[in-house]
Write a protein that holds these residues in place. Structure first.
Motif, PDB file in Angstrom:
ATOM      1  N   VAL A  38       4.166   3.216   1.054  1.00  0.00           N
ATOM      2  CA  VAL A  38       3.131   2.288   0.591  1.00  0.00           C
ATOM      3  C   VAL A  38       3.005   2.335  -0.926  1.00  0.00           C
ATOM      4  O   VAL A  38       2.862   1.302  -1.583  1.00  0.00           O
ATOM      5  N   ALA A  52      -2.119   1.107   5.690  1.00  0.00           N
ATOM      6  CA  ALA A  52      -1.046   1.359   6.653  1.00  0.00           C
ATOM      7  C   ALA A  52      -1.491   2.396   7.665  1.00  0.00           C
ATOM      8  O   ALA A  52      -2.487   3.098   7.465  1.00  0.00           O
ATOM      9  N   ILE A 348       2.292  -1.655   8.307  1.00  0.00           N
ATOM     10  CA  ILE A 348       1.991  -1.659   6.877  1.00  0.00           C
ATOM     11  C   ILE A 348       1.493  -3.053   6.519  1.00  0.00           C
ATOM     12  O   ILE A 348       2.215  -4.039   6.699  1.00  0.00           O
TER      13      ILE A 348
END
Length: 386
Positions: A38, A52, A348
């Motif tokens: 991320v 996420a 995500i």
């Protein structure tokens, strides 16, 4: 200092010792892998609101082995950082996305559709459907298979396993229409989608797809769009149920409670089978084969999974958000392929195509199946290693 009376007295009792299903080292590895991915995405596009989640369950009984949500925080500093956490509207670190975030599953729902269609007799493992690119059964709208939209080509004639491997939307448009929303919902429910998972800390139910008045949403629901949305925990439990052969257990964190001196087991986590999804061997083999093809030579994810220490089956999902937003990336997998031990689900936000999550999934699988663990997971206990 005189005692003038005594209303009651309670002798102190030592508390029990709670053991969780969480593997703390593995939990840390999952959190690290998720944060790394991320952070790299955020650095690339500047989207600091991206969240996420990743969940890993035991296929045998839905023990929660890792439950990660991002962004997260250091619980040991709770008192001093709470105000900062609570005021972070963009990242929402206090929101546990693994159990509370609900997301359209995208193509990760296709294995469920395949089971529903195969078990209800709509198709057989050998049934083929010709991908014509534009699905023109309806006068409007006329959706297109992703490969036609992207490259102007089609997947040709494919069976269910091939359709899962190449993620052929056209195949699932047609199969969804033939299967119908009621049957799709019935199988999704049996897999635990759109339901509370049973986890002790509470979770969201998510939403099953439905037909608005005068509309047939089955073709869109069949490949994970329409109005449906599920938590990462539900997605992991659905895959665990699928590859176990249909045994659906409630997800749980409690392993056992023992007396303070460890001489007595006071309670155990509930790992009983809650319901069994009827899945023929031929159905399970066809679906698993399709998920395996994704990770093997010729499959879209082979570039990543050739570095995986075990053979695995997987499915990606691209959950469209509309409004010019970057799509959510969804990913599910199980491993080892021949004797599934764990199921993984990952989401995500604004992660675009689910394939972008594949390298993270491989890192998580490799963290779990260390050299020592491969021996017990793949070979099994009390067997001779040559």
């Amino acid at each position: 200092g005189k005692i003038t009376g005594e209303l009651y007295s309670v002798e102190p009792q030592p508390g029990g010792t709670v053991a969780l299903t969480i593997d703390i080292d593995f939990q840390a590895a999952v959190e690290e892998a998720l944060a790394k991915t991320v952070s790299a995405m955020n650095e690339e596009d500047g989207d600091t609101s991206r969240g996420a989640a990743a969940v890993v369950l035991s296929v045998e009984n839905s023990d929660v082995l890792a439950l990660a949500s991002y962004p997260t925080y250091d619980i040991s500093k709770w008192d001093e950082i709470y105000d900062t956490l609570a005021s972070d509207d963009k990242g929402a670190p206090l929101f546990n996305r693994a159990i509370g975030g609900t997301y359209a599953p995208g193509s990760t729902f296709k294995p469920c559709t395949a089971v529903a269609a195969l078990e209800s007799g709509v198709i057989t493992p050998s049934t083929t459907i010709l991908d014509r690119g534009i699905y023109d059964y309806y006068s409007s709208p006329q959706p297109r298979c992703w490969i036609y939209s992207s490259y102007g080509s089609t997947h040709g004639r494919v069976n269910v396993s091939e359709a899962i491997t190449v993620s052929c939307n056209y195949f699932f448009y047609e199969v969804g229409r033939l299967t119908g929303i009621k049957t799709l919902d019935d199988y999704a429910t049996q897999f635990g989608l759109g339901q509370y998972t049973g986890i002790e800390i509470g979770d969201s139910t998510g939403t099953l797809p439905e037909n608005p008045p005068g509309e047939d949403q089955a073709p869109w629901a069949a490949f994970g769009q329409s109005s449906q949305a599920y938590t990462p925990l539900q997605l992991a439990n659905y895959i665990a149920t699928l590859v176990s052969g249909g045994e659906h257990c409630e997800a749980h964190l409690l392993k056992a409670i023992k007396s303070y001196d460890n001489t007595e087991v006071l309670a155990m986590g509930d790992s009983s089978v809650k319901n069994t999804v009827s899945i023929k061997d031929s159905t399970l083999e066809a679906v698993k084969e399709g998920m395996l093809g994704y990770t093997q030579p010729g499959g879209d994810l082979y570039t990543y999974f050739r570095n995986c220490v075990v053979k695995a089956g997987a499915k990606t999902g691209t959950a469209q958000l509309g409004g010019g937003q970057t799509n959510n990336g969804v990913f599910v997998c199980f491993a080892p392929y021949d004797d599934p031990q764990i199921a993984l689900a990952m989401v995500i936000e604004h992660g675009n195509a689910g394939a972008a999550l594949a390298s993270t999934a491989v890192n998580i699988l490799n963290a779990y199946f260390s050299a020592d663990e491969i021996g017990t997971a793949v070979i099994g206990e009390n067997q001779l290693l040559q």
